[in-house]
Design an enzyme around this catalytic site. Sequence first.
Site, PDB file in Angstrom:
ATOM      1  N   GLU A 274      54.382  38.340  31.125  1.00 40.49           N
ATOM      2  CA  GLU A 274      54.522  38.116  32.565  1.00 40.49           C
ATOM      3  C   GLU A 274      54.193  36.668  32.927  1.00 40.49           C
ATOM      4  OE1 GLU A 274      52.152  41.014  34.654  1.00 40.49           O
ATOM      5  OE2 GLU A 274      50.274  40.263  33.866  1.00 40.49           O
ATOM      6  N   ARG A 287      46.135  33.183  37.729  1.00 43.88           N
ATOM      7  CA  ARG A 287      47.206  33.938  38.385  1.00 43.88           C
ATOM      8  C   ARG A 287      48.543  33.380  37.917  1.00 43.88           C
ATOM      9  NH1 ARG A 287      45.587  36.110  43.469  1.00 43.88           N
ATOM     10  NH2 ARG A 287      47.683  36.992  43.469  1.00 43.88           N
ATOM     11  N   TRP A 290      54.134  31.534  41.004  1.00 44.14           N
ATOM     12  CA  TRP A 290      55.223  32.311  41.597  1.00 44.14           C
ATOM     13  C   TRP A 290      56.438  31.436  41.942  1.00 44.14           C
ATOM     14  CZ3 TRP A 290      52.874  36.662  45.194  1.00 44.14           C
ATOM     15  CH2 TRP A 290      51.934  37.383  44.461  1.00 44.14           C
ATOM     16  N   ASP A 392      57.808  43.193  40.410  1.00 48.44           N
ATOM     17  CA  ASP A 392      56.523  43.567  41.022  1.00 48.44           C
ATOM     18  C   ASP A 392      56.613  43.551  42.551  1.00 48.44           C
ATOM     19  OD1 ASP A 392      53.898  44.354  40.909  1.00 48.44           O
ATOM     20  OD2 ASP A 392      53.097  42.404  40.305  1.00 48.44           O
ATOM     21  N   GLU A 395      55.676  46.175  48.328  1.00 51.16           N
ATOM     22  CA  GLU A 395      54.897  46.928  49.331  1.00 51.16           C
ATOM     23  C   GLU A 395      54.336  46.037  50.424  1.00 51.16           C
ATOM     24  OE1 GLU A 395      53.824  46.119  46.416  1.00 51.16           O
ATOM     25  OE2 GLU A 395      53.887  47.820  45.046  1.00 51.16           O
ATOM     26  N   ASP A 459      48.868  50.181  39.154  1.00 51.21           N
ATOM     27  CA  ASP A 459      47.692  49.507  38.599  1.00 51.21           C
ATOM     28  C   ASP A 459      46.491  50.430  38.439  1.00 51.21           C
ATOM     29  OD1 ASP A 459      49.346  47.338  38.841  1.00 51.21           O
ATOM     30  OD2 ASP A 459      48.325  46.472  40.557  1.00 51.21           O
ATOM     31  N   HIS A 524      49.677  46.671  28.359  1.00 48.83           N
ATOM     32  CA  HIS A 524      49.379  45.632  29.353  1.00 48.83           C
ATOM     33  C   HIS A 524      48.008  45.063  29.000  1.00 48.83           C
ATOM     34  CE1 HIS A 524      49.086  43.413  33.032  1.00 48.83           C
ATOM     35  NE2 HIS A 524      50.099  44.032  33.618  1.00 48.83           N
TER      36      HIS A 524
END
Lengths: 672, 672
Positions: A274, A287, A290, A392, A395, A459, A524
């Site tokens: 990822e 992180r 993006w 991902d 939501e 998760d 993962h």
Amino acid sequence: MRVDVTPDGFDLTFGGRLILRHTAAAPCLFLGRGDARMDMYRGNFDIEDRLTARLPLSVARVMVDGIGWRISFTVADGIAPIAELQVIGNILRPTVTAPNVNRFWLRIAAEAGEHVWGGGEQMSYFDLKGRRFPLWTSEPGVGRDKTSEITFKADVTGKAGGDYWNTNYPQPTYLSSRKYALHLETTAYAAFDFRQDGFHELEAWAVPEQIELFAAESFTGLVTQLSDRFGRQPPLPEWVYNGAIIGLKDGGNSFERLEKIRAAGVPVSALWCEDWVGLRETSFGKRLFWDWRANEQHYPGLKAKIAALRADGIRFMGYVNPYLCNDGILFEEAEAAGYFATDGNGKTALVDFGEFDCGVVDFTNPAACAWFEEKIIGQNMLDFGLSGWMADFGEYLPIDVHLANGVSATLMHNAWPTLWAEVNARAVAKRGQTGEALFFMRAGFTGVQAHCPLLWAGDQSVDFSRHDGLVTVISGALSSGLLGNAYHHSDIGGYTSLFGNVRTPELFMRWAEMAAFTPVMRTHEGNRPRENLQLDEDPQVLAHFAAMVKLWVHLAPYLKALVAEASATGLPVQRPLFLHFEDDPAGYAVQDAYLYGPDLLVAPVWQAGETHRSVHLPQGAEWVHVWSGARHTGGQDISVPAPLGEPAVFYRAGSVHQALFDGMAAAKTGAV
Amino acid sequence: MRVDVTPDGFDLTFGGRLILRHTAAAPCLFLGRGDARMDMYRGNFDIEDRLTARLPLSVARVMVDGIGWRISFTVADGIAPIAELQVIGNILRPTVTAPNVNRFWLRIAAEAGEHVWGGGEQMSYFDLKGRRFPLWTSEPGVGRDKTSEITFKADVTGKAGGDYWNTNYPQPTYLSSRKYALHLETTAYAAFDFRQDGFHELEAWAVPEQIELFAAESFTGLVTQLSDRFGRQPPLPEWVYNGAIIGLKDGGNSFERLEKIRAAGVPVSALWCEDWVGLRETSFGKRLFWDWRANEQHYPGLKAKIAALRADGIRFMGYVNPYLCNDGILFEEAEAAGYFATDGNGKTALVDFGEFDCGVVDFTNPAACAWFEEKIIGQNMLDFGLSGWMADFGEYLPIDVHLANGVSATLMHNAWPTLWAEVNARAVAKRGQTGEALFFMRAGFTGVQAHCPLLWAGDQSVDFSRHDGLVTVISGALSSGLLGNAYHHSDIGGYTSLFGNVRTPELFMRWAEMAAFTPVMRTHEGNRPRENLQLDEDPQVLAHFAAMVKLWVHLAPYLKALVAEASATGLPVQRPLFLHFEDDPAGYAVQDAYLYGPDLLVAPVWQAGETHRSVHLPQGAEWVHVWSGARHTGGQDISVPAPLGEPAVFYRAGSVHQALFDGMAAAKTGAV
């Protein structure tokens, strides 16, 4: 459908099942107005409704028209009708003429002892009876249990603890043990309340488009109808059957670590990184960056490495989500073109994700979709060599942004996961890779079935907890499966490690045992890889994993048959016991065991320290314990030894796959 | 009162203040129906309402009658009226003709910037604006803060964590900064919602008897009106002025320990031993034996010791509550006579208090009251020599018991504290000891003012926490004081010690500093005496306490003047800043400082480790810091040193008590 006028109202039946029973004293329809407070904290919503009006529509009048019925409603005799239900075929279509209505409640007749399932992907409770389920896509929560210390801490530090009903994938659709299903067509905030004995109360914060009913003689027939309605996934790619998808996020080191895992005898279908987009340092840790394109610093020579890996029979997978960070290159391009949701003043709405801000690509803007599909997924991902990815989020649409289609973000919030799935599916289709490139999502809503080829359970915490651990994955698979999501899988070993909660070797191994009986095995590293056990760190764990993947590969012919069945009928690979054993109601509420296709019964060990598993064997078959060969008559509860490496699995005596099943023990050791 | 018809409804004003503004689009009255779940766990209630109907009564018609107005209401034109408000004098009296109504909402016109106070004894928030306050007597909760670890643990282990609005003493009465007050006369579950800008919404789970309005030119005038309405306490007994009430629960040892405390120079008015009835061993520790009579084993020769103590100028106090344990002698007598609430089958309803069961004496049965008053309070307590007691509980009436008066226990639940106060007050009056025997209660409701001579602030945690520590006592005193409860005090050092939370010497001393400026100083050993600091264990604490009690005794002449004022006008001893400084709105929300009578301003240190106190000095006076003598102009915020022993206290320059105040510093050392 049939509407019968009664002395004090009407009965509406569908396929012989009583659906609405209206009387003046117990009306079936209520309209009202509420003024809700809805606060979002990084995908967690704090929602409180203040109801200012709720009008029971006591007076109903039934009219027959050429194609069905029209039922008008009002509050009292002498008052003009303020609502109407049009009844045509399997559809109830409400219209409301009263002003200022933003709350809608419909009471569906219920029977004592009735069971209900669905509601999207429900992680805590498979049987929904006895509880109320708000249906609003969000983070699922950490711990998801207000009596747990982890949930308390997650709530206090980030309002992130969640509760039993929080889910990435809600859907206002349920199935009843009375062999009917009901779908509420709306993207508004909704809630299904199954707490009462005499009725189910459906609530929506808008007048829904329609209520759709389905009925069948069998549960499998019902599932096929829902799959026909919501869409069907393409078959799994052939390459998946080669082995597990190994998740590593260690930059260039990922390739070396993969070789170590392969050297331990683990059959591998893909390497999933990822962090292919690079990392960002924040005070919370590393992180992802993006800005959806390969990161040459973090993964030098990635394109060539992907090609080499592919030549060796192994695919490469990545990661993407619907946001673009405002310090990335793609952000500039998207902003210049006006592809972002705005703040109402025409400026890009920036969403804080924790020390970095992002724009939300506006998927109600066809040009923005086309750009995301071609530029990001097409060129940057598929053309670059990716064979799949985690798609991902979905939501998080903030309810205060402005969208190109002019619809309020509060109404689009629940629609977003399906729009996001469509973007991914269209991008894949445009490259002719449907059924070949595999993306997987946790977020969902009505219609995601038609676009997302594989769900993932979100998760989970790295533990055995009742509401956020290993066992919740089963409930998620079964509930979403009944709504036509044939393919489900999870992060082996769990994901969320917070407040000192870390993976144990036992957890990882038990998770792998369950995953061996799901359509896809994928590991993962979790949210805090350095603090948590990794697959390649513990020889026992690695050997156990190799055995489980070998077992999974051994069962591939069976899985392929299930995939063919899913394509034909929409039946999910993982199924609740009652789906094939309708006459054994003991299976109605089972959520810690499942049928893997029609012929395998799987009861994973989901609690720490357990060496045995109790399991209900469905009545109507004889069951063979795969490790001992012992035969058991169905219709009883038994307990079998289930040491590490031997999950409680049974096959149905007389299965056409019996020879394959008899080879399972040998397959684990690679002796086949 | 005045009702004016407007183009689209009406305005109702009282004393020139707009109270109701009704229009068809924004009606003032709503009726409905709810089906509530109300579960009690040892005095903690878990209440959830499920609203099935809420009807805005849009259509109103105003009729003038001989004595006032009648306003009829209904849901729509063409529908007959379903409710009426009769307006007479300061009263609004609703009647409802619609069937099945059990929810009532009235919207009171509000103004931007308005402040509201009251609601009974509110421990977390003195200014109620911006929040919703359910009004239902219950345990107040442990920690009372859903973000605190203690509240979390109390919730998980016993549903006992509570929230900001939980109180032993709710009352559906508030005062507004618009200088009016409103009282909702009902004992039903109620809630006052002050969250909206334009209106306050009053909710009751029954149609209330009436709504009473009060208006005055001054806040003091308003308080006097409320005191006239709800009743006024007798003056404090003379013996109280002798010193502190020392709480010890150590059986016969209590007397020796008292002597040690006296020897340290602490002026003492009474010894309070709640364990005078003996103890019961449970797995939770020692509990009192709920059979209300002296226990000869635990306190040998108690009657004589009480007499001896009294001869020495010190009174003896005990403990009682409305329950009788079923292994006690009094239980048998009460059960034989039918004095207990029943289970509906005529059997005594037994309530579990934790390894022992009790009957609930039915105070709706006059014979049961008379027996409790004569036998228990009269003979066993007053005749035995007790001069006062903690009249504990009152909040626990289970809602499923059956009562002699035939009214549902759900409606009697809130009435119970006042009935309990009446039983105590009548028993005292029957012995001619009103104003001489002193009992104190934590539970309350409308009308408790007329019967309970002294409130106590309930069971604070032994800490400095914002929602359950020292500071909450001030909010409790100020809110209840505005409703006509002139006398308030608290457990010095706090009470509840759970989950390892224990008293520090600093806490005890800061608490004593505050208590020196309340009508009664009383210590408590707490719920776990052996784990918590006791007054007689630490020489520094004991010396500090002696100084504070000397200070309190020194101020007795001032307190007596305040008591006389309370008897005449109903003004409480402890008062919010704005009560005497109406033109300084900075005082509206102050809840950590107060006026002690008109002339002293007290700002206790309520946080750990603080050595200074910031305080707002009300505008309109000059303020003299009692320890330094420094003079400060009012209307400013200042910070003063407040080391242990020197709480931030100021007197109003020019006070008639100035000489007394000037002697405070010397008084602490006993040098006066």
